[in-house]
Structure formats: C-alpha cells, structure tokens
Design an enzyme around this catalytic site. Sequence first.
Site, PDB file in Angstrom:
ATOM      1  N   SER A 113     -16.529   8.652 -38.588  1.00  0.00           N
ATOM      2  CA  SER A 113     -16.213   9.500 -37.433  1.00  0.00           C
ATOM      3  C   SER A 113     -14.728   9.815 -37.291  1.00  0.00           C
ATOM      4  CB  SER A 113     -16.700   8.819 -36.152  1.00  0.00           C
ATOM      5  OG  SER A 113     -16.035   7.577 -35.959  1.00  0.00           O
ATOM      6  N   CYS A 171      -1.891  -1.017   7.345  1.00  0.00           N
ATOM      7  CA  CYS A 171      -1.016   0.150   7.207  1.00  0.00           C
ATOM      8  C   CYS A 171      -0.884   0.890   8.536  1.00  0.00           C
ATOM      9  CB  CYS A 171      -1.569   1.087   6.142  1.00  0.00           C
ATOM     10  SG  CYS A 171      -1.447   0.419   4.470  1.00  0.00           S
ATOM     11  N   HIS A 226       0.836  -1.189   0.000  1.00  0.00           N
ATOM     12  CA  HIS A 226       0.000   0.000   0.000  1.00  0.00           C
ATOM     13  C   HIS A 226       0.878   1.249   0.000  1.00  0.00           C
ATOM     14  CE1 HIS A 226      -3.905  -2.076   1.587  1.00  0.00           C
ATOM     15  NE2 HIS A 226      -3.417  -2.640   0.501  1.00  0.00           N
ATOM     16  N   GLU A 231       1.205   3.878   1.878  1.00  0.00           N
ATOM     17  CA  GLU A 231       1.859   4.298   3.108  1.00  0.00           C
ATOM     18  C   GLU A 231       3.121   3.480   3.372  1.00  0.00           C
ATOM     19  OE1 GLU A 231      -2.655   4.186   4.058  1.00  0.00           O
ATOM     20  OE2 GLU A 231      -1.273   3.368   2.558  1.00  0.00           O
TER      21      GLU A 231
END
Length: 367
Positions: free
Chosen positions: A168, A85, A51, A53
């Site tokens: 397009s 965390c 993660h 942190e």
Amino acid sequence: MTSDDERGFMQLALEEARRGRTSPNPRVGAVLVEGGEVIASAYHVAAGEAHAEVAAIRNAGRPVAGATLYVTLEPCNHQGRTGPCTEAIIEAGIARVVIGCRDPAAHGPGGIERLERAGIEIELGLLEDEATALVADFAKYVETGLPFVTLKAAMTLDGKIASRTGESKWITGEPARAETHRMRADSDAILVGVGTVLADDPRLTVRHVAGIDPVRVVLDADLRTPPDAAILDPKGESDAPAWIFHAEDADPSRRDALARPEVELIAVPRHARGVDLGVVLKSLGERGIVRLMVEGGADVHGSFLQAGLADRAAIFIAPRIMGDAEAIPFAAGSVVDSVDGCSRLVHTEIRTLGTDWLVSGDFERTA
C-alpha cells in the site's frame, strides 16, 4: 460590530480550540475583544491546565472590564481540577459573553445562568454547528463512556486500500500523509488489527508534523504480533505505550513472549471476527481515551461498521485505479443486498491535498 466581525472572532476561537490536546476534557478556545479589536486569545492546552477563558484573561496582561468574550463552549460553573470559569469572568468585569454551544456534560449546565445572574449579557449559538462538532467526541464520551471513533484510510478511486499482495505504499502523496500525521497528533490512540502489523509493520507515531505520539492499540485475538514489531517500539523511539487486546483463551506462551513494561496485554472476550469490539471500546474509555482513530485494514473497518461502532470516516482518495477485483477494499465482511443497506455519511466535507482528496463525514445514525 457587524455580524461578520462577530463570526470572525468566534472562528478565531474555534481555531484556537483545535490546538489543544485536552482529553478527557473538551477542546475550548476563547477570544477577548475590546473596541472591535482582539486583545487576547487562548485555548485549553491540556487537562489540569487553565481553561481557555481564564488563559485569555491572563494573556490580556491588563484589566479587561467591559470587554466581550467569545468562547466556543459554555463556561464551566463547577470546581474541578481548576476553578469555575464563570467566577473568573465575573471577577474580570467582562460585560458580554458570546458562546458557541452549551456544555454537554451533566455538570456543565448552569454556566450561562450564573453569568446572567451577575448581569452579564449572553449570546448563545454563534457558529453553533461548528462549536458542537468540535466537542462531539467529548459529548459521546460523557454520555456513553466510549471513545469517538474515526475510521481512516487511503484508497484508490475504485476503493482499494492495498494491492492483492497487501502492498500500500504509497497510495496517496506527501500532503495527504502529512495530514494523516496531524490527525494522529490530534488523537488519543490509534488502533490497527494484527493483519496490518504483520503486513506493514507500522510505527503509528507522529513524524511529519509536531505533536505527541498517541497510544498504539492492536486487536490481536491470538497474539500473533511479533515481539520485535515496530508498534511495540523495540528501538525505544517513542514514549507512547502499546496496548494489545487479545482473546481470553489466547496461548499463554504468546503473552510471555510479548510481556514488557511498555506493553499492556488486555484480555477480552473472543468474537467471531476476533475480539469483542464493544468491550475493547469500553476498556479504552475507562483508560481515558476520548478520540480514537482506526487505521485498520478491511476486516477491522468492516467489523466496526457491522457493529455500528464508528462515528466518523476520514478517507483519503488518490487519482489512481487499481482495477483488480482481488485487491483489498476499504471494508470487508458484511453482506449488503442493496444500495439502501450501505453505511452513509452525513455532514460531509471534501478537501484537496496535493493531487488527492480527503472525504470526511459522520456516519448517519438511524432509529
């Protein structure tokens, strides 16, 4: 430090967070500051990876006791594929944590309380609107099990996405097209209708920027997708799979013609406008799709709007006027008797991309 400094550190954390491709996890960024200087920054790269942190603490390369951590989302306080965390922050001796917004997941709350019990100073809500918007897709997914849906299109000033013949290429210029590919790289899946497959034969890959190809999704009630369609990747140019949602009563011989290892054929109930979009979104959510970008034609966009299943719009507008009533509009299929019946965007933003504009916003939800 001044409030401007603090906002700057959180803005850097938000920029870090946007780099991750984390589904089904939220995007999170973190910045460590000591003595008014950034000593490390990081983001959650992907599910199963460290993660933000924890990565920031590692990236510092030295003890960070007494430092301040700026993080876009409340630190997790549970054991998942990685550890809590909160415990990593406490063990590192971080003195203060500044948080953008709370975790919307049911298991998320508790991180702030755990840090406070450890004597860490907490500030919640710095750039909260931006931090909340960053995890809006995750919040919807954990609450409903459905992906966050963005309708994307390029159109002229008079609202046309293609000529009456379906042509397009190209309404917008290169900067706008590059941004489209960045948005693809930020999505878990791209969805189109079979009409777009037949008219444009798109690949729906990421080409103008660095990134991973998303899953290609086709709504094709009667399995009209050609076996050699580019979206099925007959040349083997992409590792991304293709998923075709078709009606349960589609011709079995068409299934046989499209069957191959990299193509999944998914039967869902038929709907008056093709296939049941609610069932399609539920199936995509079950397959871990959190961020879905719809690059459909008028009928597909209209179906999502009519069903109230679109969360956001990202519309590229070119300074061109087609002036043809028979040209193809952004959305079709609804009957609106007054302006009050229009779908409305809120929290809108306008960006300039070369000679074009990108207008984006969230669809207003009414009770």
